[in-house]
Design a protein around this motif. Structure first.
Motif, PDB file in Angstrom:
ATOM      1  N   HIS A  10       0.810  -1.205   0.000  1.00 50.44           N
ATOM      2  CA  HIS A  10       0.000   0.000   0.000  1.00 50.44           C
ATOM      3  C   HIS A  10       0.846   1.259   0.000  1.00 50.44           C
ATOM      4  O   HIS A  10       0.489   2.244  -0.608  1.00 50.44           O
ATOM      5  CB  HIS A  10      -0.914   0.020   1.228  1.00 50.44           C
ATOM      6  N   VAL A  17      -4.639  -0.146  -8.893  1.00 49.30           N
ATOM      7  CA  VAL A  17      -5.730   0.823  -9.048  1.00 49.30           C
ATOM      8  C   VAL A  17      -5.274   2.261  -8.817  1.00 49.30           C
ATOM      9  O   VAL A  17      -6.082   3.174  -8.888  1.00 49.30           O
ATOM     10  CB  VAL A  17      -6.899   0.508  -8.092  1.00 49.30           C
ATOM     11  N   ASP A  18      -4.014   2.469  -8.550  1.00 48.11           N
ATOM     12  CA  ASP A  18      -3.561   3.837  -8.261  1.00 48.11           C
ATOM     13  C   ASP A  18      -3.906   4.793  -9.393  1.00 48.11           C
ATOM     14  O   ASP A  18      -3.716   4.475 -10.570  1.00 48.11           O
ATOM     15  CB  ASP A  18      -2.044   3.835  -8.016  1.00 48.11           C
ATOM     16  N   GLN A  21      -8.720   5.419  -8.770  1.00 45.53           N
ATOM     17  CA  GLN A  21      -9.714   5.226  -7.719  1.00 45.53           C
ATOM     18  C   GLN A  21     -10.995   6.008  -7.960  1.00 45.53           C
ATOM     19  O   GLN A  21     -12.085   5.510  -7.745  1.00 45.53           O
ATOM     20  CB  GLN A  21      -9.115   5.634  -6.371  1.00 45.53           C
ATOM     21  N   LEU A  25     -14.734   4.540  -8.255  1.00 45.44           N
ATOM     22  CA  LEU A  25     -15.758   4.855  -7.253  1.00 45.44           C
ATOM     23  C   LEU A  25     -16.925   5.639  -7.839  1.00 45.44           C
ATOM     24  O   LEU A  25     -17.970   5.765  -7.208  1.00 45.44           O
ATOM     25  CB  LEU A  25     -15.137   5.644  -6.096  1.00 45.44           C
TER      26      LEU A  25
ATOM     27  N   SER C  91     -15.892  -0.489  -6.352  1.00 48.88           N
ATOM     28  CA  SER C  91     -15.677   0.305  -5.142  1.00 48.88           C
ATOM     29  C   SER C  91     -14.710  -0.391  -4.196  1.00 48.88           C
ATOM     30  O   SER C  91     -13.833   0.246  -3.613  1.00 48.88           O
ATOM     31  CB  SER C  91     -17.003   0.538  -4.409  1.00 48.88           C
ATOM     32  N   LEU C  93     -12.329  -2.463  -4.890  1.00 50.21           N
ATOM     33  CA  LEU C  93     -10.961  -2.345  -5.410  1.00 50.21           C
ATOM     34  C   LEU C  93     -10.371  -0.997  -5.037  1.00 50.21           C
ATOM     35  O   LEU C  93      -9.249  -0.907  -4.526  1.00 50.21           O
ATOM     36  CB  LEU C  93     -10.966  -2.494  -6.937  1.00 50.21           C
ATOM     37  N   ALA C  94     -11.138   0.069  -5.280  1.00 53.01           N
ATOM     38  CA  ALA C  94     -10.633   1.413  -5.013  1.00 53.01           C
ATOM     39  C   ALA C  94     -10.425   1.634  -3.519  1.00 53.01           C
ATOM     40  O   ALA C  94      -9.455   2.268  -3.101  1.00 53.01           O
ATOM     41  CB  ALA C  94     -11.599   2.447  -5.571  1.00 53.01           C
ATOM     42  N   MET C  95     -11.350   1.119  -2.712  1.00 53.03           N
ATOM     43  CA  MET C  95     -11.283   1.389  -1.278  1.00 53.03           C
ATOM     44  C   MET C  95     -10.169   0.584  -0.616  1.00 53.03           C
ATOM     45  O   MET C  95      -9.519   1.051   0.309  1.00 53.03           O
ATOM     46  CB  MET C  95     -12.619   1.026  -0.607  1.00 53.03           C
ATOM     47  N   ILE C  96      -9.944  -0.646  -1.067  1.00 52.27           N
ATOM     48  CA  ILE C  96      -9.052  -1.529  -0.330  1.00 52.27           C
ATOM     49  C   ILE C  96      -7.682  -1.646  -0.988  1.00 52.27           C
ATOM     50  O   ILE C  96      -6.667  -1.738  -0.311  1.00 52.27           O
ATOM     51  CB  ILE C  96      -9.719  -2.900  -0.139  1.00 52.27           C
ATOM     52  N   ARG C  97      -7.617  -1.586  -2.328  1.00 46.87           N
ATOM     53  CA  ARG C  97      -6.333  -1.734  -2.986  1.00 46.87           C
ATOM     54  C   ARG C  97      -5.616  -0.400  -3.222  1.00 46.87           C
ATOM     55  O   ARG C  97      -4.412  -0.364  -3.367  1.00 46.87           O
ATOM     56  CB  ARG C  97      -6.490  -2.472  -4.325  1.00 46.87           C
ATOM     57  N   GLY C  98      -6.393   0.679  -3.286  1.00 50.22           N
ATOM     58  CA  GLY C  98      -5.748   1.951  -3.605  1.00 50.22           C
ATOM     59  C   GLY C  98      -5.073   2.590  -2.399  1.00 50.22           C
ATOM     60  O   GLY C  98      -5.171   2.099  -1.276  1.00 50.22           O
ATOM     61  N   ARG C  99      -4.346   3.697  -2.636  1.00 45.00           N
ATOM     62  CA  ARG C  99      -3.777   4.461  -1.533  1.00 45.00           C
ATOM     63  C   ARG C  99      -4.894   5.150  -0.784  1.00 45.00           C
ATOM     64  O   ARG C  99      -5.981   5.350  -1.323  1.00 45.00           O
ATOM     65  CB  ARG C  99      -2.883   5.583  -2.068  1.00 45.00           C
ATOM     66  N   ALA C 100      -4.598   5.524   0.452  1.00 43.22           N
ATOM     67  CA  ALA C 100      -5.570   6.323   1.202  1.00 43.22           C
ATOM     68  C   ALA C 100      -5.802   7.619   0.442  1.00 43.22           C
ATOM     69  O   ALA C 100      -4.883   8.185  -0.139  1.00 43.22           O
ATOM     70  CB  ALA C 100      -5.032   6.614   2.594  1.00 43.22           C
ATOM     71  N   PHE C 101      -7.054   8.074   0.392  1.00 44.06           N
ATOM     72  CA  PHE C 101      -7.320   9.320  -0.320  1.00 44.06           C
ATOM     73  C   PHE C 101      -8.288  10.169   0.480  1.00 44.06           C
ATOM     74  O   PHE C 101      -8.978   9.683   1.394  1.00 44.06           O
ATOM     75  CB  PHE C 101      -7.870   9.042  -1.724  1.00 44.06           C
ATOM     76  N   THR C 107     -16.662   8.291   1.702  1.00 42.83           N
ATOM     77  CA  THR C 107     -17.090   7.304   0.710  1.00 42.83           C
ATOM     78  C   THR C 107     -17.544   6.023   1.377  1.00 42.83           C
ATOM     79  O   THR C 107     -18.558   5.433   1.000  1.00 42.83           O
ATOM     80  CB  THR C 107     -15.940   6.999  -0.263  1.00 42.83           C
ATOM     81  N   SER C 167      -1.489  -8.630  -1.314  1.00 42.92           N
ATOM     82  CA  SER C 167      -1.181  -7.947  -2.575  1.00 42.92           C
ATOM     83  C   SER C 167       0.118  -8.464  -3.200  1.00 42.92           C
ATOM     84  O   SER C 167       0.528  -7.995  -4.252  1.00 42.92           O
ATOM     85  CB  SER C 167      -1.075  -6.441  -2.347  1.00 42.92           C
TER      86      SER C 167
END
Lengths: 310, 344, 270
Positions: A10, A17-18, A21, A25, C91, C93-101, C107, C167
């Motif tokens: 991370h 997905v970077d 996102q 969403l 959702s 994928l974006a929430m769990i695999r992505g960087r914190a945003f 969301t 991952s």
């Protein structure tokens, strides 16, 4: 497991997905935004509109709906204003019903969840499966089954009479008791499952340690086990309380439409005879506000627990 | 797996399109349990018009739902006499000329010039009957020809009474009990009426229209307001039930099939009206719902039992029934307030 | 779990409570199932075993109505479940695999919002919304409303599954020059599949079961199975309603069992 790698993935390395996102969403934002958030805002607006004669609205701002909820001006609308207790009473009754449903669900649900969590893995998953099934069975069908079971001429009364336990049928249908039974029955699985999830993670070495320190069984239960699984208990309580508060099927089918609860009051405004949409919107807004306040307290208590734990 | 879900989705889409692509359609907004499904199937077989039906359980619910956006999606509805007038005043009805219905002449003469629709411009008769109450004679054997049974019940019936959840009929019935006019502007009378209802409510078990038959037939209620035909059906299931024609009076009504404004299928609606004016079909409704038709020539098709049924034959000394009156809007608002007060 | 803890963890009466809980949950359902086979038009007097009411459901005068309601229910449930599962998968994928945003917490709240708002409030809000924009009520309005409240039910198992997948597999694929698309298609998606299927099934059941929201947003003459059953039940519980209920009960049990087996298969494979 490979927890540290996951963490590293991370932070330092790029994820698949970077940068995408927001695109991923977007569907969720759009769908929930348009079909839930905006509707709630429109409902808020409606609660300030004027009701047309028996149905429909006139686009004129008024506080009429909230006035009707809180203030009693008599049959002809010109008595000196007093506090209207009817609707507050309906909220209070719904609140009590939901509270009792929550307590009864806990009294049965906690021992059940505890019992399941302390089974051997094989029989544990079977028990869990048995509790999960009613969770997914149509609520309408479950309520209808309960109505069938407890009516004056239903199987329950028939058996009790044929066994000689009672001479005359016990009138249960169309009472507050029937609503309570319906709520309890509807939401019991909602209590068991989250408590089970907590107890499953509970480290029984803690109970052993307590026993080593000469704590008796029940002291251990109340002083060690319950505090440790509190998040599961609170989650279960919320999952029972909130749907009970706005329930419609149990009061409508089991309560005979005389013992109003919030759900039936709201339904009456939209599907019934009065056609008072602004008032129905106002009642819904008040219910939503109360629930959001409860959830806010819950979220704050949870985050306090989390930071306290570190 | 994705292929499977996609196939499923496509199949589902195809299904929903196939459904919307069906031929002519008619959307009926009807009272619950008031027309036999077989008759609707027959209409479809005869005309090729597919019928979909929604139901309501009071004239007021019908009105409220049409006013709140239902208009334009239904073709016909079946309001009671007073509600035909109210709907017409609100501009909810379309009109037709008698020549558009080939069976217009089948309407019984006394039902053509009715004050709620002079000359039948928007409606045809469906069925007529009365609203009163039934008592389980196994529970209470005393005199039942009094509205006290409902509004001031004997101890045997207390807590075992079902009330029709219909503002118009129930308030008119209460006015008969008190001997008040139906559209009173007298504040003292209205207050008294409201107070009487509040007191009586303590002895009632439930407000239920669509379950009015079932609560009596199952024994969940020992007395209950009911329509005469629905009551006849209840008696068929529980022989100890008796329909009352109280001395204080009772309500008579006529339900009518109306052509709604902005009906999406006006032609189909008129065909449906013609169909219902056929004596054989009107009789089929009567045999099912156990009221009385307003159509000539039904006698040959009627169930002989209906001729002698106690629900359809008031005793000789019973008073005449009373139609529900249409009050001025300001007065109606007061009665609505009494009803709201009662229901809350 | 070791033996001593079982001794320590034992409490008198808990076993009995658990059995009581099972009895409470199942008794009404079992009784309705039994009485649906009753060979009598009266619902409470037992007159022997028969399929007469099932016959009535499938071939009686109201068969066409219930068939149409079933088709509507299944159409809506399939479409709502597919759509909400796709939305939930993206959702998750974006929430769990992505960087914190920024806005991640919001969301998360948004995705779970349909669970927090009481059903009756959602029903009222959706009805008012459709009425205010002049959206015609019918199958489509029901479908749209269903998609919304199915999203969190589909999201939960998918997210739970995704959290359990390290991952490291994606990293390996990326190191071997797989494109993000290939990585998802060939590596991540197959691993997520049990979660996705179980999310799909839950969304399907939830949509199939919904009564309150459907009852508010349905259009003229459009019925789903629950609204048709409710309409019939209001006039009294008739034996054919018990037969339909039993059939729906069987369908629910079947779907839950499948979902359960899939998720167990998924867990065993790790």
């Amino acid at each position: 497991m490979a927890g540290w790698i996951t963490k590293g993935g991370h932070g330092a390395q790029t994820s698949i997905v970077d940068g995408k996102q927001h695109i991923l969403l977007m569907p969720a934002w759009v769908v929930i935004g348009i079909l839930l958030v905006i509707p709630v805002l429109v409902m808020l607006i409606y609660s300030f509109l004027t009701q047309d004669f028996r149905g429909g609205v006139i686009w004129e701002f008024t506080l009429e709906a909230y006035d009707q909820f809180f203030i009693d001006r008599g049959l002809f609308g010109d008595d000196p204003p007093r506090i209207e207790w009817t609707y507050i009473g309906i909220f209070w009754r719904s609140f009590l019903q939901a509270l009792f449903a929550m307590v009864f669900c806990f009294l049965i649900g906690f021992p059940t969840a505890y019992f399941i969590a302390t089974r051997a893995p094989k029989s544990r998953s079977f028990w869990l499966f048995l509790i999960t099934i009613p969770y997914w069975v149509n609520l309408l069908i479950r309520t209808v089954s309960m109505k069938f079971l407890i009516r004056d001429t239903g199987p329950l009364n028939n058996w009790l009479m044929s066994w000689g336990v009672i001479d005359d049928p016990i009138s249960m249908i169309n009472t507050n008791f029937a609503i309570q039974l319906g709520l309890f029955y509807s939401y019991l699985p909602f209590m068991v499952l989250p408590i089970y999830a907590s107890i499953e993670r509970y480290n029984f070495a803690l109970s052993e340690a307590a026993a080593d320190l000469y704590s008796n069984r029940w002291t251990t239960l109340f002083k060690v086990v319950i505090p440790a699984v509190k998040p599961g208990i609170i989650a279960g309580c919320i999952l029972v309380f909130i749907p009970s508060l706005g329930a419609f099927l149990a009061p409508d089918l089991l309560g005979g439409a005389k013992n109003f609860m919030i759900g039936s009051l709201v339904e009456e405004q939209f599907k019934g005879q009065s056609g008072d949409w602004p008032f129905g919107a106002a009642v819904s807004m008040i219910l939503l506000t109360i629930i959001m306040i409860i959830l806010l307290f819950y979220a704050r208590a949870q985050s306090r627990d989390n930071t306290g734990g570190h | 797996m994705r292929k499977i879900t996609m196939t499923l989705g496509a199949a589902a889409l195809a299904m929903s399109f196939a459904q919307s692509a069906a031929a002519e359609k008619l959307t009926v907004y009807h009272w619950f349990e008031y027309i036999p499904q077989e008759l609707l199937n027959e209409f479809t077989a005869e005309t090729g018009i597919e019928v979909v039906m929604d139901t309501y359980d009071s004239n007021e619910a019908l009105f409220a739902n049409l006013k709140a956006g239902g208009l334009g999606s239904y073709d016909v509805a079946v309001p009671g006499d007073y509600m035909v007038k109210i709907m017409n005043d609100e501009g909810m009805l379309d009109t037709f000329s008698p020549s558009e219905l080939k069976n217009f002449g089948n309407i019984m003469d006394q039902w053509v010039n009715v004050d709620f629709d002079m000359g039948r411009k928007s409606s045809i008769p469906y069925q007529w009957g009365s609203t009163s109450f039934m008592v389980d004679r196994n529970v209470y054997s005393g005199d039942i020809r009094t509205t006290d049974i409902i509004f001031n019940p004997p101890s045997e019936l207390k807590g075992k009474i079902n009330i029709l959840d219909t503002a118009g009929e129930t308030l008119a019935f209460a006015s008969l009990h008190m001997g008040f006019p139906q559209c009173s502007n007298d504040r003292a009378q209205l207050k008294e009426l409201s107070k009487m209802l509040e007191t009586a409510k303590a002895d009632w078990a439930s407000f239920n229209s669509d379950g009015a038959k079932d609560v009596l037939a199952s024994g969940d209620a020992a007395a209950g307001m009911i329509w005469n035909g629905f009551g006849a059906k209840a008696r068929a299931e529980r022989g100890s039930l008796e329909y009352s024609y109280p001395d204080q009076g009772y309500i008579v009504w006529m339900d009518n099939v109306v052509l709604l404004k902005d009906a999406p299928n006006r032609d189909a609606a008129l065909k449906f009206m013609d169909f219902l004016l056929e004596p054989e079909n009107a009789a089929a409704v009567t045999n099912y719902a156990r009221y009385t038709a307003g159509v000539k020539g039904v006698e040959a098709y009627l169930d002989p039992e209906l001729v002698t049924s106690p629900e359809n034959n008031p005793p000789a000394d019973a008073p005449a029934g009373t139609f529900i009156e249409v009050c001025a809007p300001e007065t109606q608002a007061l009665y609505d307030a009494i009803w709201t007060q009662l229901k809350k | 779990m070791a033996k001593p803890s079982q001794r320590i963890s034992w409490y008198p009466g808990f076993r009995e409570m658990a059995w009581l809980c099972l009895i409470i949950l199942y008794a009404p359902l079992i009784i309705v199932t039994i009485y649906s086979f009753n060979n009598s038009p009266s619902i409470t007097i037992w007159k022997g075993f028969s399929f007469v009411w099932y016959n009535e459901v499938f071939f009686g005068p109201e068969a066409a109505k219930f068939k149409q309601a079933t088709i509507n229910s299944l159409t809506i449930a399939i479409l709502a479940a597919v759509t909400s599962t796709v939305i939930a998968t993206l959702s998750a994928l974006a929430m769990i695999r992505g960087r914190a945003f920024r806005g991640q917490a919001v969301t998360f709240g948004l995705i779970n919002l349909p669970l927090m708002v009481p059903e009756i409030v959602t029903a009222v809000a959706t009805l008012i919304f459709f009425a205010s924009i002049g959206f015609e009520r019918g199958l489509l309005s029901i479908l749209l409303a269903h998609i919304v409240f199915c999203i969190p039910f589909a999201y939960l198992p998918i997210a739970a599954r995704l959290q359990g997948i390290s991952s490291v597999y994606e990293q390996a694929a990326r190191d071997l020059y797989a494109t993000p698309g290939q990585t998802f298609r060939l590596i991540l998606f197959p691993m997520m599949l049990p979660g996705i299927l179980s999310g799909f099934l839950l969304a399907f059941i939830i949509s199939l079961d919904d009564f309150i929201i459907t009852n508010f947003v349905k259009g003229a003459g459009v019925e789903t199975l629950p609204t048709a059953i409710f309409g019939a039940v209001k006039q009294g519980i008739k034996p054919n309603i018990m037969a339909i209920s039993t059939l729906m009960l069987a369908a629910s049990i079947l779907l839950v069992s499948i979902s359960y087996l899939i998720s167990r298969m998924g867990n065993n494979r790790d």
